[in-house]
Write an enzyme that holds these catalytic residues in place. Structure first.
Site, mmCIF file in Angstrom:
data_model
loop_
_atom_site.group_PDB
_atom_site.id
_atom_site.type_symbol
_atom_site.label_atom_id
_atom_site.label_comp_id
_atom_site.label_asym_id
_atom_site.label_seq_id
_atom_site.Cartn_x
_atom_site.Cartn_y
_atom_site.Cartn_z
ATOM 1 N N ASP A 52 1.784 5.085 -6.097
ATOM 2 C CA ASP A 52 2.193 4.216 -7.215
ATOM 3 C C ASP A 52 1.031 3.332 -7.672
ATOM 4 O OD1 ASP A 52 4.695 4.533 -8.325
ATOM 5 O OD2 ASP A 52 5.747 3.411 -6.751
ATOM 6 N N LYS A 109 12.131 11.971 -10.184
ATOM 7 C CA LYS A 109 10.881 12.189 -9.432
ATOM 8 C C LYS A 109 11.006 13.449 -8.565
ATOM 9 C CE LYS A 109 9.696 7.379 -9.795
ATOM 10 N NZ LYS A 109 9.741 6.017 -9.267
ATOM 11 N N GLN A 155 11.003 3.067 -3.995
ATOM 12 C CA GLN A 155 11.609 2.786 -5.305
ATOM 13 C C GLN A 155 11.975 1.300 -5.399
ATOM 14 O OE1 GLN A 155 11.941 5.038 -7.934
ATOM 15 N NE2 GLN A 155 12.499 3.188 -9.049
#
Ligand code: NAD
Length: 281
Positions: free
Chosen positions: A119, A52, A96
């Site tokens: 997200d 990322k 995460q």
């Protein structure tokens, strides 16, 4: 022979488009910033976080890395999220997953400001997707819609069958296909006669999490098959939920594993970061 849907190439295209948009924003004095939080040092998570960061660098997004020790408490993590929620210079916040067992994942994800939830996991964004309002969409299913559109696959009016009903893939996938005017059926572990349902699909999305489970017996001739699964087989080679060898000769188009859905998730994360600037205005 089926057409191979090239996720690597399409993801590269999307990242390049993001890069151009970020350059345009920079020229107007706007910087896009993503905060990435990792708790503990799970090796797979470290790889995902690294990927990322690399994508952010390529696109021109500033990334802030918070690598917290495994013993970080839930309240310490919530404090950091509250601080990032309040910072005007932070557009996106990503935690995460998975988090260590002593931290309530749902509580943490719900604490992220929905306008920074790149997200697309926050209930407010899921609700927005459900009723067709603007918001962030979960990256993997959003990427699959891009794969279909950019490969010239028409969704409107098609029989779309999704195998799997998880909150991050199956459910948002079904909602997005519906938004594109597909006729959508969601199947799951309690579905009776799965093959009878999947054989009706013009577009079949497999997000079942079982290596090579979807064989030719599940697929109608000429269908478009999207394989979301990622597994390592006994030889440590990557494979999907679809048994590529038996399905490929039967279908009209298919995503390979690797190089299909996988690269799209990060590309769509970059896209969500770029979109966050407009959403926050
Ligand atoms: P999950 O385990 O949360 O959900 C699996 C779903 O499949 C469940 O809803 C379950 O009801 C259904 N299911 C299980 N067994 C079944 C059966 N025999 N028949 C019908 N349905 C059945 O998994 P997930 O998080 O949705 O992920 C699915 C797959 O996609 C996994 O392989 C995962 O690794 C992969 N994945 C890939 C990406 C990517 O970027 N490519 C992102 C997320 C997940």
């Amino acid at each position: 022979m089926a057409k191979l849907i090239d996720g690597k190439a399409i993801a590269a295209q999307i990242k390049d488009e993001c890069r151009d948009r970020v350059a345009g924003m920079k020229a107007e004095g706007i910087e896009v910033t993503l905060a990435v939080i990792q708790v503990g040092s799970d090796p797979a998570s470290t790889v995902y976080v690294g990927n990322k960061k690399k994508a952010c660098e390529y696109v021109g997004i500033r990334s802030l890395a918070y690598e917290l020790p495994g013993e970080t408490t839930e309240s310490e993590l919530l404090e950091l999220i509250a601080e990032l929620n309040g910072r005007k210079d932070v557009n996106g916040i990503l935690v995460q997953l998975p988090l260590p067992g002593h931290i309530d994942e749902e509580k943490v994800l719900d604490a992220i400001d929905a306008r920074k939830d790149v997200d697309g996991f926050h209930p407010q964004n899921v609700g927005a997707l459900c009723i067709g309002k603007p918001g962030f969409v979960s990256c993997t299913p959003a990427g699959i819609i891009q794969l279909l559109k950019r490969s010239g696959v028409e969704i409107a009016g098609k029989e779309c069958v999704v195998i799997g009903r998880s909150n991050i893939v199956g459910k948002p996938m079904a909602l997005l296909l519906l938004r594109e005017n597909g006729t959508v059926t969601v199947t799951h572990s309690r579905t009776k006669d799965l093959q009878e349902v999947t054989k009706r699909a013009d577009i079949l999305v497999a997000a079942v999490g079982k290596p090579k489970m979807i064989t030719a017996d599940y697929v109608k001739e000429g269908a478009v098959v999207i394989d979301v699964g990622i597994h390592r087989n006994e030889n440590n080679k990557l494979c999907g939920d679809v048994d590529f060898e038996s399905v490929e000769p039967l279908c009209s188009a298919i995503t390979p594993v690797p190089g299909g859905v996988g690269p799209m998730t990060i590309a769509m994360l970059m896209n969500n970061c770029v979109e966050s600037v407009a959403l926050q205005q």
